[in-house]
Motif scaffolding. Sequence first.
Motif, PDB file in Angstrom:
ATOM      1  N   ALA A   1       0.844  -1.166   0.005  1.00 49.00           N
ATOM      2  CA  ALA A   1       0.018  -0.027   0.028  1.00 49.00           C
ATOM      3  C   ALA A   1       0.908   1.353   0.185  1.00 49.00           C
ATOM      4  CB  ALA A   1      -0.812  -0.207   1.159  1.00 49.00           C
ATOM      5  N   ARG A   2       1.688   1.347   0.789  1.00 53.12           N
ATOM      6  CA  ARG A   2       2.996   2.219   0.805  1.00 53.12           C
ATOM      7  C   ARG A   2       3.672   2.675  -0.493  1.00 53.12           C
ATOM      8  NH1 ARG A   2       8.391   1.879   3.634  1.00 53.12           N
ATOM      9  NH2 ARG A   2       8.892   1.875   1.857  1.00 53.12           N
ATOM     10  N   LYS A   3       3.948   1.490  -1.001  1.00 53.97           N
ATOM     11  CA  LYS A   3       4.591   1.723  -2.378  1.00 53.97           C
ATOM     12  C   LYS A   3       3.752   2.026  -3.662  1.00 53.97           C
ATOM     13  CE  LYS A   3       8.982   0.179  -1.865  1.00 53.97           C
ATOM     14  NZ  LYS A   3      10.264   1.085  -2.498  1.00 53.97           N
ATOM     15  N   SER A   4       2.296   1.594  -3.334  1.00 57.67           N
ATOM     16  CA  SER A   4       1.233   2.068  -4.520  1.00 57.67           C
ATOM     17  C   SER A   4       1.115   3.571  -4.342  1.00 57.67           C
ATOM     18  CB  SER A   4       0.060   1.332  -4.223  1.00 57.67           C
ATOM     19  OG  SER A   4       0.219   0.069  -4.288  1.00 57.67           O
ATOM     20  N   ALA A   5       1.306   4.136  -2.999  1.00 56.31           N
ATOM     21  CA  ALA A   5       0.895   5.380  -2.596  1.00 56.31           C
ATOM     22  C   ALA A   5       1.990   6.310  -3.202  1.00 56.31           C
ATOM     23  CB  ALA A   5       0.610   5.667  -1.113  1.00 56.31           C
ATOM     24  N   GLU A   6       3.247   5.936  -2.826  1.00 53.07           N
ATOM     25  CA  GLU A   6       4.552   6.640  -3.151  1.00 53.07           C
ATOM     26  C   GLU A   6       4.569   6.677  -4.647  1.00 53.07           C
ATOM     27  OE1 GLU A   6       7.582   4.301  -1.641  1.00 53.07           O
ATOM     28  OE2 GLU A   6       7.490   5.149   0.324  1.00 53.07           O
ATOM     29  N   ALA A   7       4.120   5.544  -5.549  1.00 53.72           N
ATOM     30  CA  ALA A   7       4.084   5.645  -6.856  1.00 53.72           C
ATOM     31  C   ALA A   7       3.069   6.681  -7.362  1.00 53.72           C
ATOM     32  CB  ALA A   7       3.766   4.113  -7.481  1.00 53.72           C
ATOM     33  N   ALA A   8       2.039   6.792  -6.657  1.00 54.08           N
ATOM     34  CA  ALA A   8       0.788   7.401  -7.168  1.00 54.08           C
ATOM     35  C   ALA A   8       1.265   8.917  -6.949  1.00 54.08           C
ATOM     36  CB  ALA A   8      -0.348   7.417  -6.390  1.00 54.08           C
ATOM     37  N   LEU A   9       1.868   9.146  -5.907  1.00 53.02           N
ATOM     38  CA  LEU A   9       2.403  10.554  -5.387  1.00 53.02           C
ATOM     39  C   LEU A   9       3.606  10.944  -6.336  1.00 53.02           C
ATOM     40  CD1 LEU A   9       2.607  13.019  -3.424  1.00 53.02           C
ATOM     41  CD2 LEU A   9       4.471  11.586  -2.118  1.00 53.02           C
ATOM     42  N   ARG A  10       4.536   9.927  -6.854  1.00 49.30           N
ATOM     43  CA  ARG A  10       5.409  10.342  -7.792  1.00 49.30           C
ATOM     44  C   ARG A  10       4.805  10.726  -9.176  1.00 49.30           C
ATOM     45  NH1 ARG A  10       8.322   6.104  -5.502  1.00 49.30           N
ATOM     46  NH2 ARG A  10       7.593   4.812  -7.106  1.00 49.30           N
ATOM     47  N   ALA A  11       3.764  10.004  -9.331  1.00 50.03           N
ATOM     48  CA  ALA A  11       3.006  10.312 -10.754  1.00 50.03           C
ATOM     49  C   ALA A  11       2.233  11.739 -10.862  1.00 50.03           C
ATOM     50  CB  ALA A  11       1.878   9.112 -11.088  1.00 50.03           C
ATOM     51  N   SER A  12       1.698  11.805  -9.553  1.00 49.42           N
ATOM     52  CA  SER A  12       1.109  13.107  -9.114  1.00 49.42           C
ATOM     53  C   SER A  12       2.005  14.355  -9.429  1.00 49.42           C
ATOM     54  CB  SER A  12       0.442  13.010  -7.982  1.00 49.42           C
ATOM     55  OG  SER A  12      -0.209  14.413  -7.610  1.00 49.42           O
ATOM     56  N   GLU A  13       3.230  14.112  -8.665  1.00 49.67           N
ATOM     57  CA  GLU A  13       4.193  15.123  -8.729  1.00 49.67           C
ATOM     58  C   GLU A  13       4.735  15.336  -9.951  1.00 49.67           C
ATOM     59  OE1 GLU A  13       6.971  13.957  -5.929  1.00 49.67           O
ATOM     60  OE2 GLU A  13       6.099  14.833  -4.172  1.00 49.67           O
ATOM     61  N   LEU A  14       4.826  14.278 -10.782  1.00 47.78           N
ATOM     62  CA  LEU A  14       5.317  14.566 -12.277  1.00 47.78           C
ATOM     63  C   LEU A  14       4.487  15.215 -13.119  1.00 47.78           C
ATOM     64  CD1 LEU A  14       7.278  13.683 -14.317  1.00 47.78           C
ATOM     65  CD2 LEU A  14       6.214  11.542 -14.998  1.00 47.78           C
ATOM     66  N   ARG A  15       2.949  14.958 -12.975  1.00 48.65           N
ATOM     67  CA  ARG A  15       2.054  15.439 -13.814  1.00 48.65           C
ATOM     68  C   ARG A  15       1.892  17.006 -13.189  1.00 48.65           C
ATOM     69  NH1 ARG A  15      -1.127  10.665 -12.447  1.00 48.65           N
ATOM     70  NH2 ARG A  15      -2.003  12.038 -10.556  1.00 48.65           N
ATOM     71  N   LEU A  16       2.065  17.126 -12.049  1.00 44.16           N
ATOM     72  CA  LEU A  16       1.863  18.939 -11.382  1.00 44.16           C
ATOM     73  C   LEU A  16       3.427  19.394 -12.100  1.00 44.16           C
ATOM     74  CD1 LEU A  16       1.033  21.085  -9.817  1.00 44.16           C
ATOM     75  CD2 LEU A  16       2.184  20.136  -7.750  1.00 44.16           C
ATOM     76  N   GLN A  17       4.540  18.656 -12.043  1.00 45.84           N
ATOM     77  CA  GLN A  17       5.851  19.646 -12.521  1.00 45.84           C
ATOM     78  C   GLN A  17       5.771  19.525 -14.239  1.00 45.84           C
ATOM     79  OE1 GLN A  17       9.073  16.887 -11.494  1.00 45.84           O
ATOM     80  NE2 GLN A  17       8.922  17.230  -9.324  1.00 45.84           N
ATOM     81  N   THR A  18       4.957  18.679 -14.880  1.00 43.79           N
ATOM     82  CA  THR A  18       4.733  18.900 -16.170  1.00 43.79           C
ATOM     83  C   THR A  18       3.680  20.080 -16.446  1.00 43.79           C
ATOM     84  OG1 THR A  18       5.185  16.440 -16.363  1.00 43.79           O
ATOM     85  CG2 THR A  18       3.957  17.807 -18.286  1.00 43.79           C
ATOM     86  N   LEU A  19       2.827  20.060 -15.720  1.00 45.02           N
ATOM     87  CA  LEU A  19       1.748  21.221 -15.765  1.00 45.02           C
ATOM     88  C   LEU A  19       2.579  22.598 -15.349  1.00 45.02           C
ATOM     89  CD1 LEU A  19      -1.096  22.349 -15.967  1.00 45.02           C
ATOM     90  CD2 LEU A  19      -1.408  21.885 -13.900  1.00 45.02           C
ATOM     91  N   VAL A  20       3.175  22.425 -14.364  1.00 40.14           N
ATOM     92  CA  VAL A  20       3.884  23.665 -13.967  1.00 40.14           C
ATOM     93  C   VAL A  20       4.935  24.378 -15.047  1.00 40.14           C
ATOM     94  CG1 VAL A  20       5.612  24.867 -12.196  1.00 40.14           C
ATOM     95  CG2 VAL A  20       3.474  23.611 -11.603  1.00 40.14           C
ATOM     96  N   SER A  21       5.602  23.236 -15.609  1.00 42.86           N
ATOM     97  CA  SER A  21       6.838  23.560 -16.516  1.00 42.86           C
ATOM     98  C   SER A  21       6.124  24.211 -17.848  1.00 42.86           C
ATOM     99  CB  SER A  21       7.419  22.187 -16.767  1.00 42.86           C
ATOM    100  OG  SER A  21       8.314  21.869 -15.809  1.00 42.86           O
ATOM    101  N   GLY A  22       4.748  23.906 -17.934  1.00 47.07           N
ATOM    102  CA  GLY A  22       3.960  24.367 -19.373  1.00 47.07           C
ATOM    103  C   GLY A  22       3.494  25.450 -19.219  1.00 47.07           C
ATOM    104  N   VAL A  23       3.065  26.050 -17.974  1.00 54.01           N
ATOM    105  CA  VAL A  23       2.366  27.329 -18.064  1.00 54.01           C
ATOM    106  C   VAL A  23       3.365  28.420 -18.118  1.00 54.01           C
ATOM    107  CG1 VAL A  23       0.633  26.503 -16.141  1.00 54.01           C
ATOM    108  CG2 VAL A  23       2.955  27.590 -15.397  1.00 54.01           C
ATOM    109  N   PRO A  24       3.075  29.707 -18.759  1.00 57.52           N
ATOM    110  CA  PRO A  24       4.017  30.806 -19.024  1.00 57.52           C
ATOM    111  C   PRO A  24       4.556  31.245 -17.686  1.00 57.52           C
ATOM    112  CG  PRO A  24       1.690  31.501 -19.649  1.00 57.52           C
ATOM    113  CD  PRO A  24       1.881  29.882 -19.356  1.00 57.52           C
ATOM    114  N   GLN A  25       3.732  31.249 -16.648  1.00 57.48           N
ATOM    115  CA  GLN A  25       4.282  32.179 -15.673  1.00 57.48           C
ATOM    116  C   GLN A  25       5.329  31.542 -14.733  1.00 57.48           C
ATOM    117  OE1 GLN A  25       0.994  31.238 -16.118  1.00 57.48           O
ATOM    118  NE2 GLN A  25      -0.148  33.057 -16.234  1.00 57.48           N
ATOM    119  N   LEU A  26       6.007  32.259 -13.888  1.00 60.40           N
ATOM    120  CA  LEU A  26       7.071  31.749 -13.140  1.00 60.40           C
ATOM    121  C   LEU A  26       6.420  31.449 -11.813  1.00 60.40           C
ATOM    122  CD1 LEU A  26       9.522  34.748 -13.862  1.00 60.40           C
ATOM    123  CD2 LEU A  26       8.976  32.921 -15.491  1.00 60.40           C
ATOM    124  N   VAL A  27       6.696  30.041 -11.794  1.00 60.13           N
ATOM    125  CA  VAL A  27       6.018  29.410 -10.235  1.00 60.13           C
ATOM    126  C   VAL A  27       6.845  29.315  -9.116  1.00 60.13           C
ATOM    127  CG1 VAL A  27       4.270  27.568  -9.434  1.00 60.13           C
ATOM    128  CG2 VAL A  27       4.090  28.271 -11.853  1.00 60.13           C
TER     129      VAL A  27
END
Length: 608
Positions: A271-297
């Motif tokens: 369960a912890r590994k699944s949560a960690e994988a989900a967290l990494r995927a969420s962080e990756l999605r967030l980083q991808t989203l943040v990297s794609g916006v024109p604003q400086l975050v």
Amino acid sequence: MFRAKRPGADDVRGLDRLASTEERIAPRLAEIFTHAAVGLCELDREGRFLLVNDALCSLLGRTAEDLLGLGVADVTHPTDLAPSLRLLESIARDGQIRSIDKRYRRPDGQILWARSTVARLERDGDGDGDGNAASFLVVIVDLTDQRRAEHALVEGEQRARTLIDGIARSTWQTDGAGHVVLDSPSWRAHTGQSFDAWVSDGWLDAVHPDDREYAQRHWREALAARRMVNGEFRIRRATGGYDWMNVRAAPMVDDNGEVLRWMAMNIDISARKSAEAALRASELRLQTLVSGVPQLVWRAIAGGEWTWASPQWERATGQSPRKSLGFGWLEAVHPDDREVTRERWSQASARGALEVEHRLRNASTGNYCWFQTRASPVRLDDGTIVEWLGTSTDVDDLRALQERQRILVAELQHRTRNLLGLVSVISDKALLSSADLSDYRRRFKDRLGALGRVQGLLSRADENDRVMFDRLLREELAAHGIVDSRQVTLHGPGDLALRPQCIQPLAMALHELSTNAVKHGASSHRGGRLEVRWQIETIDHAPWLHIEWRESGVDLADRDGPSSSSGQGRELIERALPYQLEARTRYTLTRDGVICSILVPGSHALAD
């Protein structure tokens, strides 16, 4: 106290020696009995106390006088009374020494565990020779501390077992060399391995192939170092698939430090590994989203101390993420804007938001561009602010557009006032020079058309479409039907761009000259010719635009007072242009036609 062999009737001297020995030993035995470290007592055949020592009185919490009036039943726990009485009966019958662990009751209600060892005593003349005891000697050893320790040990083991069962999927053990020798039902239930398949190093077959080399190396390193194992790898399920396990093992050593065995357990962390994988995927999605916006975050804590900056910040300002942490980001802010930025941060917590416009250094140009910086707080349930999430948006172009809009509005207002004034002047002049209302209408409409063409050129100039003099001239000539033919010669550079403020005065001047040429000049005569030349000349080390309008082949001697010799057109050239553009003009009427020279300073006429 102790039974001894009776002397014969004929051995009087031996009897005297025995009596003398007993007299010497008895006081010593009484002293030992009284001060022994363990509880001692003598019971009669009914179990009543005949003799007690100090240690027993202390154990049972009673005085000797109290105990001598009591029996075994008065100090024994009710549950242990029957076994105690049966023990006395057995000893009275066969004389065998026996022991029993039992509970004694104290007057204060406390329960005392003790081991009672009982022996049968026989006195001279008291025994009947049939195994009936005269009395019993009881040695009582306090077991309270031992029982408490044993209870604590059992309780601790139970707690440990409960804890292990609650967190471990399986438990197992190996010998000192790390080989499995004992069965582990919990391991085999999880993996589905048989005992033969799992013993020795067979457990590795249940480890995921990608993790097997790591698990084996980790285990061997721990064995060699005799340190605790703490590894994470996947173990096969009996039902198929793999579970992530945290495998922990600890060595048990003897007094010489030799490892006797290894005790191990597997903790399911899937369960912890699944949560960690989900967290990494969420962080990756967030980083991808943040990297794609024109604003400086960015992220910060109280007071504007940054803890993270997006890649856009480094690309925009050239400042590395490490240098932007803390208050390092302020180095990218324009020095004149740093104070207001700090002030806004000091007010942010009270206002619940941060908003400030300041200039940030552009990494590619080295210039400063305007940015709008905003941040919102992240709060706990109790309202406590834990951090700030913010963005900096490039508004430099927007501010430039807003400034241009402001200038355009002011210019529009200025031009509107000027245009209305010009229309009023045109109307007045046309009225004064018109023969009748029909003539006025024609003149006024003609000049308004010219004015309209000028406004069209000006509007295109406002759209960053630069107006060339060549274009202005040709449009005005075409509007009057003067085409570039053998009668018309135009000569000058085609890339001579005009300043917007000079377009309208020059266009009106060209309009008046063209109107005159059509009505009275070169374009009204079959043999007439028109030549227009323009060029840049240097006068007093400064550029000037020189326009020369020359008509020929026109016989003005037979004309009765041509209108171009005076009136609105000539007044515009000789008076309006010098006033509006600081121009130098010359308007000459010859017998062959009109010659007009216009010199305009480059600072008023030429675009940058």
